[in-house]
Design a protein around this motif. Structure first.
Motif, mmCIF file in Angstrom:
data_model
loop_
_atom_site.group_PDB
_atom_site.id
_atom_site.type_symbol
_atom_site.label_atom_id
_atom_site.label_comp_id
_atom_site.label_asym_id
_atom_site.label_seq_id
_atom_site.Cartn_x
_atom_site.Cartn_y
_atom_site.Cartn_z
ATOM 1 N N GLN A 480 1.144 -1.157 0.072
ATOM 2 C CA GLN A 480 -0.144 0.029 -0.211
ATOM 3 C C GLN A 480 0.867 1.104 -0.299
ATOM 4 O O GLN A 480 1.913 1.261 1.043
ATOM 5 N N LEU A 481 1.208 2.209 -0.682
ATOM 6 C CA LEU A 481 1.368 3.392 -1.336
ATOM 7 C C LEU A 481 0.779 4.242 -0.925
ATOM 8 O O LEU A 481 -0.371 4.543 -1.312
ATOM 9 N N GLU A 482 1.376 5.380 -0.105
ATOM 10 C CA GLU A 482 0.542 6.441 0.502
ATOM 11 C C GLU A 482 1.364 7.594 0.402
ATOM 12 O O GLU A 482 2.415 7.859 0.303
ATOM 13 N N ILE A 483 1.376 8.605 -0.446
ATOM 14 C CA ILE A 483 1.746 9.877 -1.173
ATOM 15 C C ILE A 483 1.019 10.740 -0.388
ATOM 16 O O ILE A 483 0.032 11.479 -0.719
ATOM 17 N N ASP A 484 1.485 11.966 0.443
ATOM 18 C CA ASP A 484 1.284 13.166 1.197
ATOM 19 C C ASP A 484 2.578 13.892 0.264
ATOM 20 O O ASP A 484 3.593 14.490 1.461
ATOM 21 N N VAL A 485 2.004 14.493 -0.584
ATOM 22 C CA VAL A 485 3.042 15.998 -1.243
ATOM 23 C C VAL A 485 1.888 17.048 -1.484
ATOM 24 O O VAL A 485 1.793 16.615 -2.355
ATOM 25 N N PRO A 486 2.641 18.563 -0.706
ATOM 26 C CA PRO A 486 1.801 19.267 -1.386
ATOM 27 C C PRO A 486 2.136 19.446 -2.287
ATOM 28 O O PRO A 486 3.199 19.078 -3.045
ATOM 29 N N GLU A 487 0.912 20.186 -2.670
ATOM 30 C CA GLU A 487 0.768 20.642 -4.527
ATOM 31 C C GLU A 487 1.555 21.501 -4.714
ATOM 32 O O GLU A 487 2.765 21.573 -6.351
ATOM 33 N N GLU A 488 2.140 22.355 -3.938
ATOM 34 C CA GLU A 488 3.105 23.631 -4.045
ATOM 35 C C GLU A 488 4.448 22.707 -4.341
ATOM 36 O O GLU A 488 5.389 24.091 -4.677
ATOM 37 N N LEU A 489 4.908 21.633 -4.187
ATOM 38 C CA LEU A 489 6.131 21.195 -3.870
ATOM 39 C C LEU A 489 6.375 20.144 -4.565
ATOM 40 O O LEU A 489 7.306 20.255 -5.873
ATOM 41 N N LEU A 490 5.414 19.740 -6.189
ATOM 42 C CA LEU A 490 5.719 19.155 -6.685
ATOM 43 C C LEU A 490 6.508 19.970 -8.522
ATOM 44 O O LEU A 490 6.417 18.363 -8.370
ATOM 45 N N GLU A 491 6.614 21.016 -7.993
ATOM 46 C CA GLU A 491 7.305 21.478 -9.543
ATOM 47 C C GLU A 491 8.861 21.428 -9.035
ATOM 48 O O GLU A 491 8.997 22.188 -9.689
ATOM 49 N N LEU A 492 8.796 21.270 -7.736
ATOM 50 C CA LEU A 492 10.953 21.413 -8.142
ATOM 51 C C LEU A 492 10.992 20.515 -7.828
ATOM 52 O O LEU A 492 10.857 19.111 -8.852
ATOM 53 N N ASN A 493 12.987 20.758 -8.460
ATOM 54 C CA ASN A 493 13.610 19.703 -9.242
ATOM 55 C C ASN A 493 14.935 18.778 -8.183
ATOM 56 O O ASN A 493 14.873 19.346 -7.168
ATOM 57 N N LEU A 494 14.988 17.981 -8.850
ATOM 58 C CA LEU A 494 15.905 17.025 -7.942
ATOM 59 C C LEU A 494 17.053 16.028 -9.115
ATOM 60 O O LEU A 494 15.510 15.806 -9.652
ATOM 61 N N ILE A 495 17.739 16.429 -8.470
ATOM 62 C CA ILE A 495 17.949 14.928 -9.114
ATOM 63 C C ILE A 495 17.724 13.300 -8.814
ATOM 64 O O ILE A 495 17.127 13.038 -8.552
ATOM 65 N N LYS A 496 17.431 12.689 -10.599
ATOM 66 C CA LYS A 496 16.296 11.898 -10.404
ATOM 67 C C LYS A 496 17.149 10.785 -10.051
ATOM 68 O O LYS A 496 17.988 11.020 -9.079
#
Length: 605
Positions: A480-496
């Protein structure tokens, strides 16, 4: 006769004034140690600088080899995608039958496959992807993305591909037809395309071209000095590309010592002292994984010695200043001592005449010898302070960049997924197969990310969603995968490929090790000031305390970790700085949480 000479020398010395004798003695006993000490400092600092130079050059060489291997890995990944593509399999299996519809069908094959090749070429690592197709196809002589198989068969390269099995063979510029563009500076990788229904049957070949200038720019990063030489050479002694004096490279490749090096395996970086055209130097060499190439770097000794010239000049100035100071000090000390001795002589003469009213008293031990010792120790204290100051300045040497490590996707995952598809095929689960193939394609598309190393947090989360859904198909929805990430953080960049190895670890060494084989993984994200903190939590069996202490430091794969986790931690520190990385928290028997700290702005340093 000898006694007469000795007496003459002693007499001459006795006739020299005391001030001159003290002055001369001081100069002798101060200047010589200063010169010896200056030479010692120069020798030590020079040796340290040369060691640091060799270390920095070795680090740059290792990082260049790692980056080149990462590019080769991308080419191999794209080659695998081409070989597994159903459109390409259909193209090679096509047999012209209806002359009326033949041109229409071939045109459809041409456009479909050309669009597919174009989509792969969007990667910044690839110049062109081509296919060697049967001569019966009307576009076999297009010579841009499609080439005639007969031209390859006549060159003798087909035999090499067959002998090499499923691996890529790499060809230097000028071996293959450059195509309509007339571009001759291409480095090409070839692999045969097999019939997936009959793996021993060769249908054609895939050709992936890289610009030689791109590879040239990569190996140029390993060039330690302007006159050093860096070259990429295959096992046959052919130069793929090079940076530096071509005559020096040609002379080196003619030497038996370097020819032997090209034939011996050497995955680890090795250094050797060699001589090329009367130039002594250090040769660094290492195999490039996935190819028959060796990366060579020759650094002449004179380049390394040139770095010590500034140290030599600074040491000479330093000793000269000390000598000037010592010269003035010797004059001062000799004058001070002789003046007090003269005063003592006057007092002694007065005593000789019977005047005992004013005895010679050296209060506080300030006699001539005590004064000389005190001044000399004071001078040594000054010298010691100056040396310490100079030494501290010399310690400010900057270290080289960390090795660019790239985490690799576990090939067992692909194997297990394909095995799952095979069993579904036997059970005629067409919808599940379609879904699984879609997820697998999405997983690898996000993994490749068009060759980009930095992606959005949204894409990284989509990547782990696809991965977990594939695993749920394999393990009957046990995760069971649960993801709790605010919408305003989704466009932040990070190394893949930061979250996927951690989620994989949570499944393989967490949930699947529980008795019921089911569990939950929570992924959260939040900003804490200037930092972005990601967390991956599982309700698995947890990690023992002793294992937890060394989980990010061990070079060996353990029960609760693997090379992927260590590589993720090192890649984060390499891109963003040592203050960022992974942190493990676990309660044995309850679960594990992995914290990932990144800069909130998401920019690569």
């Amino acid at each position: 006769m000898r006694n007469a000479v000795i007496k003459g020398i002693v007499g001459a010395v006795n006739n020299i004034g005391l001030r001159k004798k003290l002055y001369t003695s001081l100069l002798v006993f101060i200047f010589i140690p200063l010169l010896v000490f200056g030479y010692y400092l120069y020798d030590k600092f020079s040796a340290r600088l040369i060691d640091q130079f060799e270390y920095t050059a070795g680090q740059a060489f290792e990082q260049t080899a790692g980056y080149l291997e990462y590019k080769i890995f991308n080419v191999n990944s794209i080659a695998n995608i081409v070989m597994m593509e159903s459109k390409i399999q259909e193209l090679f299996k096509y047999t012209p039958s209806d002359k009326y519809n033949e041109s229409i069908i071939q045109d459809e094959y041409y456009r479909d496959n050309l669009n597919f090749l174009y989509s792969l070429e969007r990667s910044k690592d690839i110049y062109r992807i081509g296919l060697y197709v049967p001569s019966e196809l009307v576009f076999a002589n297009e010579r841009d993305h499609f080439f005639n198989w007969s031209s390859l068969a006549e060159s003798g390269i087909v035999e090499r591909m067959e002998e090499n099995g499923g691996k890529l063979i790499w060809l230097p510029s000028g071996i293959l037809d450059p195509g309509h563009g007339g571009q001759t500076n291409l480095i090409s990788a070839l692999c045969r395309i097999r019939n997936l229904g009959n793996y021993h049957q060769t249908l054609g070949a895939c050709r992936i071209d890289l610009l030689e200038s791109d590879v040239h720019d990569i190996i140029a990063r390993a060039r330690a000095t302007p006159s050093s030489l860096v070259a990429l050479v295959n096992e046959n002694g052919q130069t793929i590309t090079s940076v530096g004096d071509p005559q020096l490279l040609a002379a080196g490749l003619e030497q038996q010592e370097i020819s032997d090096i090209l034939q011996e395996p050497g995955e680890a970086q090795v250094s050797a002292k060699i001589k090329i055209e009367n130039r002594h130097g250090v040769l660094l060499y290492k195999d490039v994984k996935g190819t028959d190439w060796k990366l060579l770097s020759f650094i002449p000794d004179e380049d390394m010695l040139r770095t010590t010239e500034s140290v030599k000049k600074e040491t000479a100035v330093f000793v000269l200043v000390l000598c000037v100071l010592a010269y003035g000090f010797a004059i001062f000390i000799s004058s001070t001592i002789t003046s007090r001795i003269k005063k003592l002589v006057v007092q002694l003469k007065q005593t000789e005449r019977g005047d005992f009213k004013q005895p010679v008293v050296f209060r506080g031990g300030h006699d001539e010898i005590g004064q000389l010792g005190m001044k000399f120790n004071h001078m040594l204290g000054k010298i010691s302070d100056l040396i310490e100051e100079k030494y501290n300045l010399g310690k400010s040497v900057k270290g080289a960049e960390l090795k660019a490590l790239q985490a690799q996707i576990n090939p067992h995952f692909l194997y297990n997924t394909l095995e799952c598809i095979r069993w579904m095929t036997k059970e005629n689960k067409s919808e599940e197969i379609n879904r699984l193939l879609y997820l697998l394609a999405k997983f690898y598309r996000l993994s490749l990310s068009k060759g980009e190393e930095v992606i959005s947090l949204r894409d990284e989360l989509e990547h782990i969603k696809a991965y977990v859904e594939i695993q749920n198909i394999r393990f009957d929805d046990s995760i069971q995968l649960e993801i709790d990430v605010p919408e305003e953080l989704l466009e932040l960049n990070l190394i893949k490929l930061v979250l996927q190895p951690i989620v994989e670890n949570s499944i393989l060494h967490g949930i699947l090790e529980k008795e019921n084989g089911t569990g939950r993984i929570q992924v959260k994200a939040e900003c804490k000031g200037e930092e972005l903190e990601l967390s991956v939590t599982d309700d698995g069996p947890g990690i023992e305390e002793e294992v937890l202490k060394n989980i990010l430091n061990s070079d060996k794969r353990s029960r609760n970790s693997g090379y992927g986790i260590k590589n993720v931690n090192e890649r984060i520190k390499l891109y963003y700085g040592s203050e960022y990385g992974l942190e493990y928290r676990s309660v044995y028997g309850e679960g594990t949480t992995v914290l990932i700290r990144l800069p909130a702005h998401g920019a690569v340093l």
